[in-house]
Design an enzyme around this catalytic site. Structure first.
Site, PDB file in Angstrom:
ATOM      1  N   HIS A   1       0.845  -1.195   0.000  1.00 28.08           N
ATOM      2  CA  HIS A   1       0.000   0.000   0.000  1.00 28.08           C
ATOM      3  C   HIS A   1       0.880   1.245   0.000  1.00 28.08           C
ATOM      4  CE1 HIS A   1      -3.289   2.610   0.311  1.00 28.08           C
ATOM      5  NE2 HIS A   1      -4.008   2.013   1.250  1.00 28.08           N
TER       6      HIS A   1
ATOM      7  N   HIS B   1      -2.649   6.938  -0.923  1.00 31.18           N
ATOM      8  CA  HIS B   1      -3.657   7.527  -0.026  1.00 31.18           C
ATOM      9  C   HIS B   1      -3.079   8.203   1.216  1.00 31.18           C
ATOM     10  CE1 HIS B   1      -6.599   4.326  -1.811  1.00 31.18           C
ATOM     11  NE2 HIS B   1      -6.142   5.184  -2.712  1.00 31.18           N
TER      12      HIS B   1
ATOM     13  N   TYR C   1      -0.649   7.171   3.241  1.00 26.14           N
ATOM     14  CA  TYR C   1      -0.126   6.316   4.304  1.00 26.14           C
ATOM     15  C   TYR C   1       1.403   6.294   4.217  1.00 26.14           C
ATOM     16  CZ  TYR C   1      -5.003   5.175   5.004  1.00 26.14           C
ATOM     17  OH  TYR C   1      -6.347   5.282   5.264  1.00 26.14           O
TER      18      TYR C   1
ATOM     19  N   ARG D   1     -16.921  -0.085  -4.291  1.00 27.35           N
ATOM     20  CA  ARG D   1     -18.244   0.009  -3.673  1.00 27.35           C
ATOM     21  C   ARG D   1     -19.314  -0.795  -4.400  1.00 27.35           C
ATOM     22  NH1 ARG D   1     -19.248   5.741  -4.453  1.00 27.35           N
ATOM     23  NH2 ARG D   1     -17.648   5.449  -6.038  1.00 27.35           N
TER      24      ARG D   1
END
Length: 377
Positions: free
Chosen positions: A177, A180, A182, A345
């Site tokens: 990851h 975003h 992080y 989603r």
């Protein structure tokens, strides 16, 4: 195009197998990683197993799990998010893998360190300090403690151990990851990386931490075990910022990652149809593939009519997101702008999204609404 013609086209374009390294995915549909917080004590339970297996059984070719913490005390921010260490958690993940494979899918864990996004005192290790590249938060204010070389080495070793464990317990690949806002992304982004040592400065220096981390993971797994790396321009709660303003800046950040051993880039955007740079219709995944020659995964409101902001930011859109067609997505796949399509989603709302799209039953698709986040189904 007629409904039947559209369904036939979707089946033809999305049903093609895809191979990277030793992994062959049966189609071009991936499940995007989405934090769900349904793993008490950080251990994936029977409900989590069923959640992933249900989507594999309904035609999702590749599942990328929700972010899961590496074994480092500062990595996490909740004891309901799964971890990727400890016999109990790894046993839970091994059961997820087994059931996804029985359903015909492929699966990779997304391994994660949140960095400065963690609050002081947050579980699962409330005593651990908040770490960041430079002691600066995403908002530009002082936050966390700047990482020492020992911190850097420990985090890299923990990522490598997690990658090795992923291969050992049967996963088909691993995703790092790096998006975003992080930890890995905090090193990549100039606003949070103000270091004056080898890990800060120009893009080639800001990417050094990520490249060393990738190289350690590459060394810890077999040559055929695919490593995916997730990137994004946007950061958590800062949706309009950019890691790279030009293709040249993006290339400077991506090339060392390729040299270190990345096989696939997972390019996170809010809307997959948005051009990334002026003068071209290519999105972030398209530019990444063009610049690196590596396979890419696109993501961002696939099958929906608005991005994720209304889900998390009140007043930015409708509480319910409607189903949208994917003709533009199919056009781009046919042009080989990217290789796989990650669905988020839409797959939360409808576990059978892939099966319905591939068989032309789009009229049966379930729209996404915010209340669906409260259950694991």
């Amino acid at each position: 195009m007629s409904i039947n013609g559209s369904a036939e086209r979707a089946a033809q374009v999305l049903s093609r197998p895809f191979t990277v390294g030793g992994m062959t995915v049966p189609n071009r549909i991936a499940m995007a990683p989405m934090t769900r917080m349904f793993s008490p004590g950080g251990v994936p339970n029977a409900e989590v197993v069923a959640y992933y297996a249900r989507r594999a059984a309904a035609g999702v070719g590749l599942i990328i799990t929700e972010g899961t913490y590496i074994e480092h005390p500062s990595a996490g921010l909740s004891d309901s998010v799964p971890r990727f260490y400890g016999e109990d958690a790894l046993a839970g993940w091994a059961e997820v893998v087994q059931q996804v494979h029985l359903a015909g899918g492929r699966i990779a864990p997304q391994i994660w360190h949140v960095g400065v996004s963690r609050e002081e005192g947050a579980p699962p290790h409330p005593e651990a300090p908040v770490l960041s590249p430079s002691g600066i938060g995403l908002n530009g204010e002082p936050a966390g403690r700047a990482m020492t070389q020992d911190d850097v080495d420990a985090v890299i070793a923990a990522f490598a151990e997690a990658a090795a464990n992923a291969e050992r317990i049967g996963f088909d690949g691993v995703e790092l990851h790096g998006a975003h806002g992080y930890l890995i992304d905090q090193f990549l982004w100039g606003a949070t990386n103000r270091r004056s040592d080898d890990y800060g400065g120009d893009p080639a220096s800001r990417v050094r931490f990520a490249a060393e981390l990738v190289a350690a993971c590459r060394k810890a797994v077999s040559a055929e075990f695919p490593i995916s790396f997730r990137t994004s321009q946007w950061k958590q709660d800062h949706y309009d910022v950019r890691m790279a303003e030009t293709p040249q800046e993006l290339e400077a950040l991506l090339t060392p990652l390729v040299e270190a051993g990345v096989d696939v880039f997972h390019s996170s955007t809010r809307r997959y149809w948005t051009p990334e740079f002026e003068g071209s219709d290519l999105n972030l995944a398209g530019w990444t593939k063009k610049l690196t020659g590596k396979s890419t995964i696109t993501v961002g409101s696939v099958g929906l009519n608005q991005d994720f902001l209304p889900t998390f930011v009140p007043g930015t859109g409708s509480e319910q997101t409607q189903v949208a067609d994917i003709e533009n997505l199919l056009d781009r796949l046919e042009r080989d702008e990217f290789d796989l399509v990650a669905v988020g989603r839409a797959l939360l709302a409808d576990p059978e999204w892939a099966a319905k799209v591939l068989s032309g039953r789009t009229a049966e698709l379930v729209p996404f609404s915010k209340d669906q986040l409260g259950t694991l189904h």
